[in-house]
Motif scaffolding. Sequence first.
Motif, PDB file in Angstrom:
ATOM      1  N   VAL A  62      37.692   6.081 -16.667  1.00 24.70           N
ATOM      2  CA  VAL A  62      38.042   6.211 -15.248  1.00 24.70           C
ATOM      3  C   VAL A  62      37.071   7.168 -14.564  1.00 24.70           C
ATOM      4  O   VAL A  62      36.537   6.859 -13.488  1.00 24.70           O
ATOM      5  CB  VAL A  62      39.504   6.660 -15.067  1.00 24.70           C
ATOM      6  N   LEU A  63      36.816   8.308 -15.180  1.00 30.22           N
ATOM      7  CA  LEU A  63      35.892   9.269 -14.583  1.00 30.22           C
ATOM      8  C   LEU A  63      34.494   8.669 -14.451  1.00 30.22           C
ATOM      9  O   LEU A  63      33.830   8.841 -13.425  1.00 30.22           O
ATOM     10  CB  LEU A  63      35.855  10.560 -15.409  1.00 30.22           C
ATOM     11  N   GLY A  64      34.049   7.934 -15.463  1.00 32.42           N
ATOM     12  CA  GLY A  64      32.746   7.275 -15.388  1.00 32.42           C
ATOM     13  C   GLY A  64      32.699   6.216 -14.303  1.00 32.42           C
ATOM     14  O   GLY A  64      31.701   6.091 -13.591  1.00 32.42           O
ATOM     15  N   SER A  65      33.765   5.471 -14.163  1.00 26.53           N
ATOM     16  CA  SER A  65      33.830   4.450 -13.115  1.00 26.53           C
ATOM     17  C   SER A  65      33.812   5.084 -11.729  1.00 26.53           C
ATOM     18  O   SER A  65      33.157   4.582 -10.820  1.00 26.53           O
ATOM     19  CB  SER A  65      35.075   3.581 -13.290  1.00 26.53           C
ATOM     20  N   LEU A  66      34.537   6.176 -11.585  1.00 27.26           N
ATOM     21  CA  LEU A  66      34.529   6.873 -10.295  1.00 27.26           C
ATOM     22  C   LEU A  66      33.129   7.398  -9.994  1.00 27.26           C
ATOM     23  O   LEU A  66      32.638   7.253  -8.870  1.00 27.26           O
ATOM     24  CB  LEU A  66      35.550   8.010 -10.298  1.00 27.26           C
ATOM     25  N   ALA A  67      32.469   7.981 -10.992  1.00 26.33           N
ATOM     26  CA  ALA A  67      31.110   8.499 -10.800  1.00 26.33           C
ATOM     27  C   ALA A  67      30.122   7.382 -10.479  1.00 26.33           C
ATOM     28  O   ALA A  67      29.153   7.594  -9.755  1.00 26.33           O
ATOM     29  CB  ALA A  67      30.661   9.261 -12.049  1.00 26.33           C
ATOM     30  N   ALA A  68      30.387   6.172 -11.004  1.00 25.45           N
ATOM     31  CA  ALA A  68      29.508   5.023 -10.759  1.00 25.45           C
ATOM     32  C   ALA A  68      29.794   4.338  -9.429  1.00 25.45           C
ATOM     33  O   ALA A  68      29.168   3.327  -9.108  1.00 25.45           O
ATOM     34  CB  ALA A  68      29.651   4.015 -11.902  1.00 25.45           C
ATOM     35  N   GLY A  69      30.756   4.866  -8.674  1.00 28.10           N
ATOM     36  CA  GLY A  69      31.066   4.278  -7.374  1.00 28.10           C
ATOM     37  C   GLY A  69      31.980   3.075  -7.436  1.00 28.10           C
ATOM     38  O   GLY A  69      32.039   2.287  -6.500  1.00 28.10           O
ATOM     39  N   GLN A  70      32.719   2.930  -8.534  1.00 27.32           N
ATOM     40  CA  GLN A  70      33.598   1.778  -8.707  1.00 27.32           C
ATOM     41  C   GLN A  70      35.033   2.053  -8.267  1.00 27.32           C
ATOM     42  O   GLN A  70      35.901   1.188  -8.429  1.00 27.32           O
ATOM     43  CB  GLN A  70      33.604   1.360 -10.193  1.00 27.32           C
ATOM     44  N   GLY A  71      35.292   3.197  -7.690  1.00 26.32           N
ATOM     45  CA  GLY A  71      36.653   3.593  -7.347  1.00 26.32           C
ATOM     46  C   GLY A  71      37.380   2.649  -6.414  1.00 26.32           C
ATOM     47  O   GLY A  71      38.607   2.535  -6.474  1.00 26.32           O
ATOM     48  N   ASP A  72      36.648   1.930  -5.576  1.00 30.59           N
ATOM     49  CA  ASP A  72      37.307   1.013  -4.641  1.00 30.59           C
ATOM     50  C   ASP A  72      37.637  -0.339  -5.267  1.00 30.59           C
ATOM     51  O   ASP A  72      38.212  -1.209  -4.620  1.00 30.59           O
ATOM     52  CB  ASP A  72      36.463   0.818  -3.381  1.00 30.59           C
ATOM     53  N   ARG A  73      37.309  -0.529  -6.550  1.00 29.94           N
ATOM     54  CA  ARG A  73      37.605  -1.769  -7.282  1.00 29.94           C
ATOM     55  C   ARG A  73      38.325  -1.483  -8.597  1.00 29.94           C
ATOM     56  O   ARG A  73      38.343  -2.313  -9.487  1.00 29.94           O
ATOM     57  CB  ARG A  73      36.311  -2.518  -7.610  1.00 29.94           C
ATOM     58  N   LEU A  74      38.932  -0.298  -8.711  1.00 29.74           N
ATOM     59  CA  LEU A  74      39.494   0.167  -9.976  1.00 29.74           C
ATOM     60  C   LEU A  74      41.008   0.292  -9.916  1.00 29.74           C
ATOM     61  O   LEU A  74      41.562   0.846  -8.963  1.00 29.74           O
ATOM     62  CB  LEU A  74      38.880   1.526 -10.339  1.00 29.74           C
ATOM     63  N   LEU A  75      41.660  -0.243 -10.952  1.00 32.22           N
ATOM     64  CA  LEU A  75      43.101  -0.085 -11.136  1.00 32.22           C
ATOM     65  C   LEU A  75      43.343   0.545 -12.502  1.00 32.22           C
ATOM     66  O   LEU A  75      42.579   0.320 -13.440  1.00 32.22           O
ATOM     67  CB  LEU A  75      43.805  -1.445 -11.086  1.00 32.22           C
ATOM     68  N   VAL A  76      44.393   1.351 -12.603  1.00 28.99           N
ATOM     69  CA  VAL A  76      44.807   1.910 -13.894  1.00 28.99           C
ATOM     70  C   VAL A  76      46.265   1.550 -14.124  1.00 28.99           C
ATOM     71  O   VAL A  76      47.049   1.443 -13.181  1.00 28.99           O
ATOM     72  CB  VAL A  76      44.594   3.433 -13.974  1.00 28.99           C
ATOM     73  N   SER A  77      46.606   1.356 -15.377  1.00 28.88           N
ATOM     74  CA  SER A  77      47.956   0.924 -15.695  1.00 28.88           C
ATOM     75  C   SER A  77      48.222   1.186 -17.167  1.00 28.88           C
ATOM     76  O   SER A  77      47.354   1.619 -17.909  1.00 28.88           O
ATOM     77  CB  SER A  77      48.088  -0.579 -15.390  1.00 28.88           C
ATOM     78  N   HIS A  78      49.451   0.902 -17.550  1.00 28.60           N
ATOM     79  CA  HIS A  78      49.783   0.891 -18.975  1.00 28.60           C
ATOM     80  C   HIS A  78      50.450  -0.436 -19.280  1.00 28.60           C
ATOM     81  O   HIS A  78      51.370  -0.872 -18.615  1.00 28.60           O
ATOM     82  CB  HIS A  78      50.667   2.050 -19.390  1.00 28.60           C
ATOM     83  N   ASP A  79      49.894  -1.082 -20.264  1.00 27.19           N
ATOM     84  CA  ASP A  79      50.393  -2.374 -20.700  1.00 27.19           C
ATOM     85  C   ASP A  79      51.568  -2.064 -21.626  1.00 27.19           C
ATOM     86  O   ASP A  79      51.451  -2.157 -22.839  1.00 27.19           O
ATOM     87  CB  ASP A  79      49.261  -3.120 -21.420  1.00 27.19           C
TER      88      ASP A  79
END
Length: 154
Positions: A85-102
């Motif tokens: 998640v932190l890497g995705s945010l740093a890569a600018g992917q925050g506007d296309r990112l969801l987090v969840s627990h399956d």
Amino acid sequence: RVVRAAAGPAARTGALVGSHTTDGRVVLGQIDLAVAEGLPPDRFLSIHTQTVGDAAVRQEIVDRGAWIEFDDVGQGDDTRTLELVLGSLAAGQGDRLLVSHDAGWFDPALPGGGAPRPFTELTTTFLPALRAAGVGPDVVDDLCVRNPFRAFAR
């Protein structure tokens, strides 16, 4: 066939198509198929993206306009998911990112389906870890409120 069968009606209704695929190259092909059926790429969700080990492939999924989801929160040590998640945010992917627990499902191979996991790990453990890592409240709201709304609303 399954992707085409889902993408056509979803394109007409605005529904989101979620793919439970663990291979990023397959996801990219599925996005191509869905778009060929008229589905806007922002109506496609790559579920289980934490299994896509190549950051460049995850970036390509996002660059095509699709959503990525890390949904393994609470299935053990969340350190790797936090890093993703932190890497995705740093890569600018925050506007296309969801987090969840399956979580919450049962295993039909176990008596009574086994012990369901609770739907609390995200809020009780993972979000505090994100905050402790320096993720601000606006970004947490993006991940937990605004992004899910944008992804699933039609």
